[in-house]
Design a protein around this motif. Sequence first.
Motif, short mmCIF file in Angstrom:
data_model
loop_
_atom_site.label_atom_id
_atom_site.label_comp_id
_atom_site.label_asym_id
_atom_site.label_seq_id
_atom_site.Cartn_x
_atom_site.Cartn_y
_atom_site.Cartn_z
N LYS A 1 0.83 -1.21 0.00
CA LYS A 1 0.00 0.00 0.00
C LYS A 1 0.87 1.25 0.00
O LYS A 1 0.58 2.23 -0.69
N VAL A 2 1.93 1.23 0.80
CA VAL A 2 2.84 2.38 0.86
C VAL A 2 3.44 2.66 -0.51
O VAL A 2 3.49 3.82 -0.96
N LYS A 3 3.89 1.62 -1.19
CA LYS A 3 4.50 1.80 -2.51
C LYS A 3 3.50 2.37 -3.50
O LYS A 3 3.83 3.24 -4.32
N ARG A 4 2.25 1.87 -3.44
CA ARG A 4 1.21 2.37 -4.34
C ARG A 4 0.94 3.85 -4.08
O ARG A 4 0.81 4.66 -5.01
N VAL A 5 0.83 4.21 -2.79
CA VAL A 5 0.55 5.60 -2.43
C VAL A 5 1.69 6.51 -2.85
O VAL A 5 1.47 7.61 -3.37
N GLN A 6 2.93 6.07 -2.64
CA GLN A 6 4.09 6.87 -3.06
C GLN A 6 4.09 7.07 -4.57
O GLN A 6 4.41 8.16 -5.06
N SER A 7 3.72 6.04 -5.29
CA SER A 7 3.66 6.14 -6.74
C SER A 7 2.58 7.13 -7.18
O SER A 7 2.79 7.95 -8.07
N LEU A 8 1.43 7.08 -6.51
CA LEU A 8 0.34 8.01 -6.83
C LEU A 8 0.72 9.45 -6.50
O LEU A 8 0.43 10.37 -7.25
N SER A 9 1.39 9.63 -5.35
CA SER A 9 1.78 10.98 -4.92
C SER A 9 2.79 11.61 -5.87
O SER A 9 2.86 12.83 -5.99
N ALA A 10 3.58 10.76 -6.52
CA ALA A 10 4.56 11.28 -7.48
C ALA A 10 3.89 11.81 -8.74
O ALA A 10 4.46 12.63 -9.46
N GLN A 11 2.65 11.36 -8.99
CA GLN A 11 1.94 11.76 -10.21
C GLN A 11 0.94 12.89 -9.97
O GLN A 11 0.69 13.71 -10.86
N SER A 12 0.34 12.94 -8.76
CA SER A 12 -0.68 13.96 -8.47
C SER A 12 -0.82 14.11 -6.96
O SER A 12 -0.30 13.29 -6.19
#
Length: 706
Positions: free
Chosen positions: A570-581
Amino acid sequence: MNEYRLNGLSCPGCASKVEGQIKKIPHGETARILFQSGKLIVDEQINLEKVKKILSEEKISLRTTDQESDNHGHDHSHAHGQGEKRNLIIATLLFLVGYLIEERVSLPLSIGFYVIAILLTGTTTFRKGIRNLLRLQFNMDTLMTIALIGAVSIGEWREGTFVAILFGLNEFLEGFGMEKARRSMEKLMEAAPREATLVTENGDTTIISIDHLKAGDIVLVRPGEKIPSDGVIIEGSSSINEAAITGESLPLYKGIEDSVYGGSINNEGVIKVRIETPFSQSAISRILQLVQEAQDQRTPTELFIDRFSRYYTPFIIAVAAIVIILPPLFGAGSWKEWLYQGLAVLIVGCPCALILSSPIANIAGITRNARNGILVKGSNHLEQLGKITTIAFDKTGTLTKGTPHVVKAISYHTSFLAIAGALEKDSTHPLAKAIVNEVQEKEKTLLEATSLTTLPGKGVTALVDGKRYWAGNESTAHHLTIPEQIQRDIDQLKEAGAILVMVTDEEQVLGLFGLADEIREESAAVIRALHEAGIQETIMLTGDHPQTAEKVAQSVGVKTVHASLLPEDKVKRVQSLSAQSKTAMVGDGINDAPALAAADLGIAMGKGTDSAIETADIVLMQDHIEKLPEAISISRRVNQTIRLNIAFSLGLKLLALLLTIPGWLTLWIAILSDMGATILVTLISLTILWEKRPPQQKPSSISLAK
């Protein structure tokens, strides 16, 4: 550390300057002035008289929080405001008398009235301005002092007096606007109870302070009284108003063994409550602490305005000097004429409206959300919420209720339900409880099981009337050959995203349960409202298997699903999302805490785990996401208001400055433009507090039923 309330603190620049002076006193290194809440925090060993002396130079008074409590929240700033108002009225009358005398008799005779009027409204400003000039410190007091001295030196007594009166009115309105915003916040604090009626061991009652309550105490709560701390009802029943904690307007009917919040109001019957937590650890205490901390966190916008103001005032002084010197040097007019224009530039340059453009709006936004049961832990988080474009949701306990229920029961034998109830009734597993609830609705009595054995990761097995039975997943039926029809039923339940529980004996399958986590009634409407509000992407992050996750996502309208995730996934997914928007994460469990911390903004459910609540930037006290779209709407309105305030305050000043080109700028226009901007910025910010609420109807017995 000691905490004091400051009256008369309406200028962020003054707050910063005074804090710096207090820090120079012995034991003052840790001193902090919290401008937005109007408080001073200092070391216990500091010389308080020296602190008061520094404050008095800025016309700021100090009061202990104990004095506030003793006076039951009485607004002591009222007397201070009344004195300023009285001085303004007298000064205005003296100005009018002086004006009439100047017009009909002579200027020298009117000067006496003008001087008294200036002293009534401008003494404090003049004193602070002279002191700042000697220290080479430039702020709005410095600008006004230079302007007043200049106006008097060129004989503009009438306009100088009018400027002093209007500036005094401007400062009064600044203070009024700031206090109005602070008082709206302080009204939230009134929800905290002060006393409790303790029931002693012999049955007598005694009144004690809530600070003396401890876990296990029994308290009596009469109709109309506040429940002193979080606890459980052990006697009686009543409708409970939890609006102060959750923002929920309708009361809830509660009885024995139901949990209640401290600070909620008992509407009807007399109840006894067993205290579960001391007041300092209660929900209402946590709310008050979070709200107080939230007021004084600075947003990036406020920090930018602070930095901008440091250069803005010296820049205005430089512009005024250019206006005074260059035109007459090139023969474009007289020195007196351009000195007058330069003084007007100084007045226009006062950054009052610009400085107030953000703090009042932020306080109003935090207060408005808190009324709705949404705790924003800081102005910076409020600003961030208004910029969110992507929201990731945990599934269990967030979009769903977190409590499984039976969605389908398929029976192949008459004893199916009775056997299932016997096997599961002593288990504490959530699936077992859901099955027992289903059985009890259809079976009057449950059979007794013996030799009960838990099969880790599979289910349970036991003897009922000497015969062995199993209840659990498919692995518990490894000893059977599953008929084709039953296999089709199993596949259909799994395709529907249900959790499968089989009940079998040594020879056959007795029946199947399909269980699912119940979706919250409001989830679909909330997701739809978020999309309509401009949230571009909604995502579900869950540890459940893909079929279940997809089923929930389709039901509520979430666009994207990522299933079978561990907490680190979940952390990795959230970090990936935060990098985009700009991404917010909404969750409630301990496994959500890392993802909440990794997101641009973490949003926790109020009845979730302490770790999730502590990690999150925003807490939804109602334990559901229904108010989330409104919170986003409020935060966006705050951001829009701040941008409007900044544009308006700078635009109006620029327009006034352009009047210097044809020589049309006067001291009157200058001060009116500055005061007008300040008043409008304050009023626009305070409108955030206004909300239309539907008329509350008295709940019927049906709406109150559990």
